[in-house]
Design an enzyme around this catalytic site. Structure first.
Site, PDB file in Angstrom:
ATOM      1  N   THR A   1     -11.131  -1.794  -2.127  1.00 53.28           N
ATOM      2  CA  THR A   1     -10.859  -3.442  -2.422  1.00 53.28           C
ATOM      3  C   THR A   1     -10.172  -3.888  -1.095  1.00 53.28           C
ATOM      4  O   THR A   1      -9.071  -3.265  -0.559  1.00 53.28           O
ATOM      5  CB  THR A   1      -9.344  -3.502  -3.484  1.00 53.28           C
ATOM      6  N   GLY A   2     -11.183  -4.621  -0.375  1.00 57.23           N
ATOM      7  CA  GLY A   2     -10.605  -5.077   0.962  1.00 57.23           C
ATOM      8  C   GLY A   2     -12.182  -5.978   1.477  1.00 57.23           C
ATOM      9  O   GLY A   2     -12.954  -6.414   0.880  1.00 57.23           O
ATOM     10  N   GLY A   3     -11.969  -5.813   2.738  1.00 53.17           N
ATOM     11  CA  GLY A   3     -13.153  -6.693   3.274  1.00 53.17           C
ATOM     12  C   GLY A   3     -14.360  -6.047   3.509  1.00 53.17           C
ATOM     13  O   GLY A   3     -14.370  -4.761   3.022  1.00 53.17           O
TER      14      GLY A   3
ATOM     15  N   CYS B   1      -7.975 -13.675  -2.799  1.00 52.60           N
ATOM     16  CA  CYS B   1      -9.335 -13.672  -2.133  1.00 52.60           C
ATOM     17  C   CYS B   1     -10.005 -14.807  -3.451  1.00 52.60           C
ATOM     18  O   CYS B   1     -11.248 -15.438  -2.739  1.00 52.60           O
ATOM     19  CB  CYS B   1     -10.133 -12.606  -2.235  1.00 52.60           C
TER      20      CYS B   1
END
Length: 452
Positions: A187-189, A240
């Protein structure tokens, strides 16, 4: 003494082996208790998160820490995840659930409490163990979250090492965990997702957000303004799936802006004023990280404006979308950019182009409308895994008010370089075997079927 990654993996495998014979009731007890302990500690965890990360708002993080475990448990409590989970007699199929093993989960600084919790709930639902990589900026908060969950497991008679967290995190440690676990939840960029997919381990990743939202003609402007305020202002815009670009009918600008202002949105229409925000928010094509997740008045001061401290959301009118204006990139703050449109078809085209050129393709989009044909039109053309209709776009996480499964990882499909176009669910943390029984059917006559 700090444990090595291999020692963490070994401890997780040992703990996971101890619950392989757990019944559905025993498994669900573990899931319930870790949700409960975070719910009961919502306020101190929220305070810790804001103080450590300097991102978001304390009140909103309390809401996350209470609403999320509640929604996840309500969704998971009646789901089968142990042994035979479904039988389909007409197809001769029996589905059987098997654990995956040890899951490695990478946690962002934006959600240092609920991401570890919800990944743990999904993992435990399938009799898996979870090893968490915290964001360096949120290590203390995520570690405290894990400590509370481990204490809850022990009170249930289960091994604490079903949930672990890596201390003194480094890129090398994260890479080793990804390589040695059985499944990665990243979970992130995009960089993180690429690393997960390059680890050689099966992985679920997410893409960057940047949702466009279309306000259709004839929709209640007050309701749209209220939901936009919620979407943009929640946790200072670090979600997001929060609105970034709002497209509205050009002839409704005056009335819509009034509705937004009545909600508390401070709107800047003058080009010179907007340029000051543009310069403050972006430098060399990149977002100013010092302003991510900050209060609206902090962002305004950086742009040279003195505004009331209670202001929660800023609205900035722009002239172009996508590559025409850098403001269309993901801002991750309590800021919404506002652009008018001529026809609904024009609005959909701009929404699609904005994601393709400024980022966010595959993630989430929003639509305020009373026109079912427009819903279908947008749904068939906008390349996203989630199109939220008449609700704040952050509801893409799957609250009880829509039919999406609750998730802290929102896959963006191949549009966003992800394997899954949808919310990562507990079922994605299971191996499901299909027992196939023989069916008393005959193959169609190929000669008749394909002759003409």
């Amino acid at each position: 003494m700090t444990m090595t990654i291999q020692e963490r993996i070994d401890a997780a495998r040992k703990a996971q082996a101890q619950i392989l014979d757990y019944t559905q009731e025993q498994v669900d007890k573990l899931v319930f208790e870790i949700a409960k302990v975070i719910y009961l500690n919502a306020e101190p965890l929220a305070k810790m998160a804001v103080e450590e990360t300097r991102l978001g708002k304390y009140e909103d993080k309390i809401g996350k820490n209470t609403d999320t475990p509640t929604a996840f448990w309500a969704y998971l409590k009646d789901k089968k995840s142990v042994g035979v989970i479904r039988e389909i007699p007409e197809e001769g199929i029996i589905e059987v659930a098997h654990p995956i093993g040890v899951i490695g989960a990478v946690t962002p600084a934006t959600n240092p409490t609920v991401t570890p919790l919800c990944n743990a709930m999904h993992a435990l639902k399938g009799k898996n163990a979870l090893v968490i990589t915290p964001a360096p900026r949120a290590e203390k908060t995520s570690t405290r979250t894990v400590e509370l969950m481990r204490e809850a497991l022990v009170k249930c008679g289960a091994p604490a090492d079903l949930i672990q967290i890596i201390e003194e995190i480094t890129i090398e440690k994260s890479a080793e965990l990804m390589e040695k676990c059985d499944l990665v939840i990243a979970t992130g960029g995009p960089g993180l997702t690429k690393a997960a997919y390059s680890s050689g381990t099966p992985a679920y990743g997410v893409g960057p957000g940047n949702p466009p939202v279309i306000l259709d003609r004839g929709y209640d402007l007050v309701d749209a303004a209220k939901k936009t305020f919620i979407a943009v202002g929640s946790d200072n815009g670090i979600l997001c799936d929060g609105d970034n670009l709002m497209l509205y009918p050009q002839e409704e600008e005056k009335d819509f802006f009034k509705a937004l202002r009545d909600e508390g949105v401070l709107i800047y229409e003058d080009k010179d004023d907007v340029e000051k925000f543009r310069a403050a928010l972006f430098s060399n094509g990149k977002i100013n990280s010092d302003l991510v997740g900050k209060d609206a008045d902090v962002i305004a001061r950086a742009a040279g404006f003195d505004i009331p401290a209670e202001t929660k959301v800023l609205g900035l009118k722009i002239e172009g979308v996508g590559k025409e204006d850098i403001m269309c990139k993901e801002i991750m703050g309590p800021v919404v950019v506002l652009k008018d449109y001529d026809t609904f078809e024009n609005a959909v085209e701009m929404a699609v182009r904005n994601m393709a050129e400024a980022g966010g393709i595959g993630h989430t989009a929003g639509l305020f409308t009373n026109d079912k044909e427009h819903i279908k039109y947008a749904g068939e053309r906008i390349p996203v895994a989630r199109l939220l209709v008449n609700q704040p776009t952050p509801d893409a996480w799957g609250p009880a008010t829509n039919g999406l499964s609750p998730a802290v990882s929102e896959g963006c499909g191949t549009w966003g370089n992800n394997i899954l176009a949808g919310n990562v669910d507990y079922i994605h943390m299971l191996n499901v075997s299909k027992i196939a029984m023989p069916l008393d059917v005959e193959l169609p006559d190929g000669e008749k079927l394909f002759k003409d």
